[in-house]
Design an enzyme around this catalytic site. Structure first.
Site, mmCIF file in Angstrom:
data_model
loop_
_atom_site.group_PDB
_atom_site.id
_atom_site.type_symbol
_atom_site.label_atom_id
_atom_site.label_comp_id
_atom_site.label_asym_id
_atom_site.label_seq_id
_atom_site.Cartn_x
_atom_site.Cartn_y
_atom_site.Cartn_z
ATOM 1 N N GLU A 35 0.812 -1.210 0.000
ATOM 2 C CA GLU A 35 0.000 0.000 0.000
ATOM 3 C C GLU A 35 0.855 1.274 0.000
ATOM 4 O O GLU A 35 0.477 2.277 -0.594
ATOM 5 C CB GLU A 35 -0.928 -0.011 1.221
ATOM 6 C CG GLU A 35 -1.845 -1.242 1.306
ATOM 7 C CD GLU A 35 -2.909 -1.269 0.211
ATOM 8 O OE1 GLU A 35 -3.004 -0.291 -0.537
ATOM 9 O OE2 GLU A 35 -3.622 -2.280 0.102
ATOM 10 N N GLU A 64 -5.240 4.544 -0.809
ATOM 11 C CA GLU A 64 -4.169 3.594 -0.487
ATOM 12 C C GLU A 64 -3.580 3.898 0.893
ATOM 13 O O GLU A 64 -3.188 2.974 1.618
ATOM 14 C CB GLU A 64 -3.065 3.644 -1.547
ATOM 15 C CG GLU A 64 -3.515 3.354 -2.979
ATOM 16 C CD GLU A 64 -4.014 1.941 -3.211
ATOM 17 O OE1 GLU A 64 -3.992 1.144 -2.255
ATOM 18 O OE2 GLU A 64 -4.424 1.637 -4.339
ATOM 19 N N HIS A 67 -5.734 2.285 3.328
ATOM 20 C CA HIS A 67 -5.435 0.845 3.392
ATOM 21 C C HIS A 67 -4.162 0.604 4.210
ATOM 22 O O HIS A 67 -4.079 -0.372 4.964
ATOM 23 C CB HIS A 67 -5.250 0.273 1.980
ATOM 24 C CG HIS A 67 -6.493 0.354 1.147
ATOM 25 N ND1 HIS A 67 -6.502 0.029 -0.183
ATOM 26 C CD2 HIS A 67 -7.754 0.724 1.456
ATOM 27 C CE1 HIS A 67 -7.731 0.178 -0.666
ATOM 28 N NE2 HIS A 67 -8.504 0.613 0.311
ATOM 29 N N GLU A 135 -2.084 -2.889 -9.283
ATOM 30 C CA GLU A 135 -3.323 -3.311 -8.617
ATOM 31 C C GLU A 135 -3.501 -4.821 -8.718
ATOM 32 O O GLU A 135 -3.925 -5.464 -7.753
ATOM 33 C CB GLU A 135 -4.527 -2.594 -9.231
ATOM 34 C CG GLU A 135 -4.536 -1.076 -9.021
ATOM 35 C CD GLU A 135 -4.714 -0.675 -7.562
ATOM 36 O OE1 GLU A 135 -5.251 -1.488 -6.781
ATOM 37 O OE2 GLU A 135 -4.310 0.440 -7.202
ATOM 38 N N GLU A 165 -8.730 -3.504 -4.639
ATOM 39 C CA GLU A 165 -7.737 -3.581 -5.709
ATOM 40 C C GLU A 165 -8.425 -3.807 -7.054
ATOM 41 O O GLU A 165 -8.030 -3.240 -8.075
ATOM 42 C CB GLU A 165 -6.736 -4.718 -5.463
ATOM 43 C CG GLU A 165 -6.082 -4.736 -4.087
ATOM 44 C CD GLU A 165 -5.188 -3.544 -3.825
ATOM 45 O OE1 GLU A 165 -4.798 -2.866 -4.797
ATOM 46 O OE2 GLU A 165 -4.882 -3.272 -2.660
ATOM 47 N N HIS A 168 -10.000 -0.555 -8.161
ATOM 48 C CA HIS A 168 -8.984 0.400 -8.621
ATOM 49 C C HIS A 168 -8.461 0.023 -10.003
ATOM 50 O O HIS A 168 -8.274 0.887 -10.859
ATOM 51 C CB HIS A 168 -7.819 0.447 -7.630
ATOM 52 C CG HIS A 168 -8.190 1.073 -6.320
ATOM 53 N ND1 HIS A 168 -7.364 1.050 -5.235
ATOM 54 C CD2 HIS A 168 -9.295 1.739 -5.937
ATOM 55 C CE1 HIS A 168 -7.947 1.679 -4.233
ATOM 56 N NE2 HIS A 168 -9.121 2.098 -4.624
#
Lengths: 189, 74
Positions: A35, A64, A67, A135, A165, A168
């Site tokens: 991340e 991110e 995360h 990703e 992910e 994204h």
């Protein structure tokens, strides 16, 4: 600038005392596809990308970091009450020797995070394809960590992160389609 | 026909220190638009193919581009 909300994006629950999992989870903290690498990659590439997709990189790069906080919380919960003996059993003795129970940006093998993990090529297509690849690699990493973990509460958080992910990756692919569109083809002089 | 160069107008701040570049460009190579290559595409002659680096005209992407194109960019 950023506004900070003092809460996690998704609740982190750890039900079993299993410091060994922290050793695997640290891959998503300071690993090549982790991340931190993701956040720094997107928030740096956004300066030199066409205006239409700057906002996307800003938003995903910001998420991110959210995360990263979740991963940090998981690692912290798994290690904060472990004795040196337990850490040794979990394979974390080298970490303990260097950092005590502090978190640090390194991968599961102990290699410190390096900017060589990320790239900014300046070519929008090249940069977005790197982002899509990043990703997918992060999604795969979550899968392998879930396979290694038998903690259902921890896996619940990891499954959420894995799903993000996927979303994204989809958004970056859409960004490529936006840059491929023909509106940009006219010269205005 | 798609274009291999796209242009955009970046944001320009009134406080930028250098004279602004009002238009910026980036490349969108032809393979982005093909997906899986269909069969039986037109081909260059073998000699032309060697010069172009590809057997198929649809994948040919000149760089920096034709003189005419370069003139338009400036």
């Amino acid at each position: 600038m950023w506004l900070y909300e003092k809460k996690l994006q998704y609740p982190v629950r750890v039900s079993q005392c299993n410091p060994r999992l922290a050793k695997f989870l640290i891959e998503q903290y300071g690993g090549a596809d982790g991340e931190l690498a993701a956040a720094l990659r997107y928030l740096n590439q956004r300066y030199s990308i066409p205006d239409k997709v700057i906002g996307l990189l800003t938003d995903i790069g910001t998420e991110e970091f959210a995360h990263l906080e979740m991963i940090a919380t998981m690692v912290y919960k798994l290690t904060k009450d472990a004795t040196p003996e337990q850490l040794k059993e979990a394979g974390l003795a080298p970490h303990y020797a260097n950092h005590d129970k502090a978190l640090f940006y390194h991968n599961a093998a102990g290699n410190p995070w390096t900017a060589e993990y990320i790239q900014a090529k300046g070519d929008p297509i090249a940069d977005l394809y790197e982002d899509i690849a990043a990703e997918e690699k992060a999604r795969a990493t979550y899968q392998w960590i879930i396979n290694l973990s038998d903690d259902p509460d921890l896996n619940d958080g990891l499954k959420f992160l894995r799903e993000r992910e996927i979303v994204h990756s989809q958004r970056f692919r859409e960004a490529v389609e936006i840059l491929k569109e023909e509106q940009g083809k006219k010269t205005f002089f | 026909m798609y274009s291999l160069v796209k242009y955009y107008h970046p944001y320009i701040s009134p406080f930028d220190p250098c004279p602004p570049m009002k238009v910026k460009s980036y490349r969108t190579p032809p393979n982005l638009y093909v997906g899986f290559q269909p069969p039986s595409l037109p081909q260059f002659s073998p000699k032309e193919a060697l010069f172009h680096g590809t057997l198929w005209p649809i994948f040919y992407s000149p760089y920096p581009g034709s003189k005419k194109e370069e003139m338009k960019r400036e």
